[in-house]
Design a protein around this motif. Structure first.
Motif, PDB file in Angstrom:
ATOM      1  N   THR A  69       0.868  -1.231   0.360  1.00 33.01           N
ATOM      2  CA  THR A  69       0.556   0.134  -0.382  1.00 33.01           C
ATOM      3  C   THR A  69       1.109   1.540  -0.160  1.00 33.01           C
ATOM      4  OG1 THR A  69      -1.534  -1.307   1.503  1.00 33.01           O
ATOM      5  CG2 THR A  69      -1.683   1.824   1.131  1.00 33.01           C
ATOM      6  N   MET A  70       2.306   1.279   0.867  1.00 30.42           N
ATOM      7  CA  MET A  70       2.747   2.527   0.669  1.00 30.42           C
ATOM      8  C   MET A  70       2.929   2.845  -0.707  1.00 30.42           C
ATOM      9  SD  MET A  70       6.007   3.242   3.244  1.00 30.42           S
ATOM     10  CE  MET A  70       7.597   2.837   2.275  1.00 30.42           C
ATOM     11  N   VAL A  71       3.904   1.575  -0.801  1.00 31.98           N
ATOM     12  CA  VAL A  71       4.619   1.325  -2.232  1.00 31.98           C
ATOM     13  C   VAL A  71       3.651   1.852  -3.697  1.00 31.98           C
ATOM     14  CG1 VAL A  71       5.605   0.534  -4.054  1.00 31.98           C
ATOM     15  CG2 VAL A  71       6.236  -0.003  -2.162  1.00 31.98           C
ATOM     16  N   SER A  72       2.416   1.514  -3.523  1.00 37.57           N
ATOM     17  CA  SER A  72       1.584   2.419  -4.730  1.00 37.57           C
ATOM     18  C   SER A  72       1.353   3.562  -4.032  1.00 37.57           C
ATOM     19  CB  SER A  72      -0.178   1.103  -4.657  1.00 37.57           C
ATOM     20  OG  SER A  72      -1.251   2.016  -4.909  1.00 37.57           O
ATOM     21  N   LEU A  73       0.730   4.004  -2.753  1.00 37.42           N
ATOM     22  CA  LEU A  73       0.797   5.376  -2.472  1.00 37.42           C
ATOM     23  C   LEU A  73       1.686   6.079  -2.885  1.00 37.42           C
ATOM     24  CD1 LEU A  73      -1.055   5.029   0.500  1.00 37.42           C
ATOM     25  CD2 LEU A  73      -2.059   6.081  -1.692  1.00 37.42           C
ATOM     26  N   LEU A  74       2.379   6.097  -2.891  1.00 34.90           N
ATOM     27  CA  LEU A  74       3.536   6.424  -2.737  1.00 34.90           C
ATOM     28  C   LEU A  74       4.392   7.178  -4.559  1.00 34.90           C
ATOM     29  CD1 LEU A  74       6.475   7.671  -2.210  1.00 34.90           C
ATOM     30  CD2 LEU A  74       7.655   5.901  -2.176  1.00 34.90           C
ATOM     31  N   GLY A  75       3.891   5.956  -5.478  1.00 31.37           N
ATOM     32  CA  GLY A  75       4.013   5.804  -6.726  1.00 31.37           C
ATOM     33  C   GLY A  75       2.661   6.540  -7.269  1.00 31.37           C
TER      34      GLY A  75
END
Length: 84
Positions: A69-75
């Protein structure tokens, strides 16, 4: 924990700030963060995080969101920043 594919991601900055406020999460720089900054500086790289990126790290550390989720939101956040 919200799943990456169930989050309304039209304005990630606003979403992340609201989530952190609701959960009482704030970013606090750790010793490892300071070390990473020093290594980056020594490598002659110029990497600066913004408040949203820092809050994403804090939310992950607090187990409010998971890694994917962090990676998705960061992207999504970085995409939004590029389009401004």
């Amino acid at each position: 924990m919200p799943a990456a594919n169930t989050i309304d991601k039209k304005d990630v900055r606003q979403y992340v700030a609201a989530l952190a406020r609701r959960r009482g999460v704030v970013y606090a720089k750790t010793g490892n963060d300071a070390l990473a900054e020093a290594i980056t500086r020594l490598a002659d790289d110029d990497v600066r995080t913004d408040e949203t990126e820092d809050l994403l790290v804090a939310l992950k550390r607090a187990h409010v969101i998971d890694g994917p989720t962090m990676v998705s939101l960061l992207g999504q956040h970085l995409d939004e920043c590029r389009h401004v």
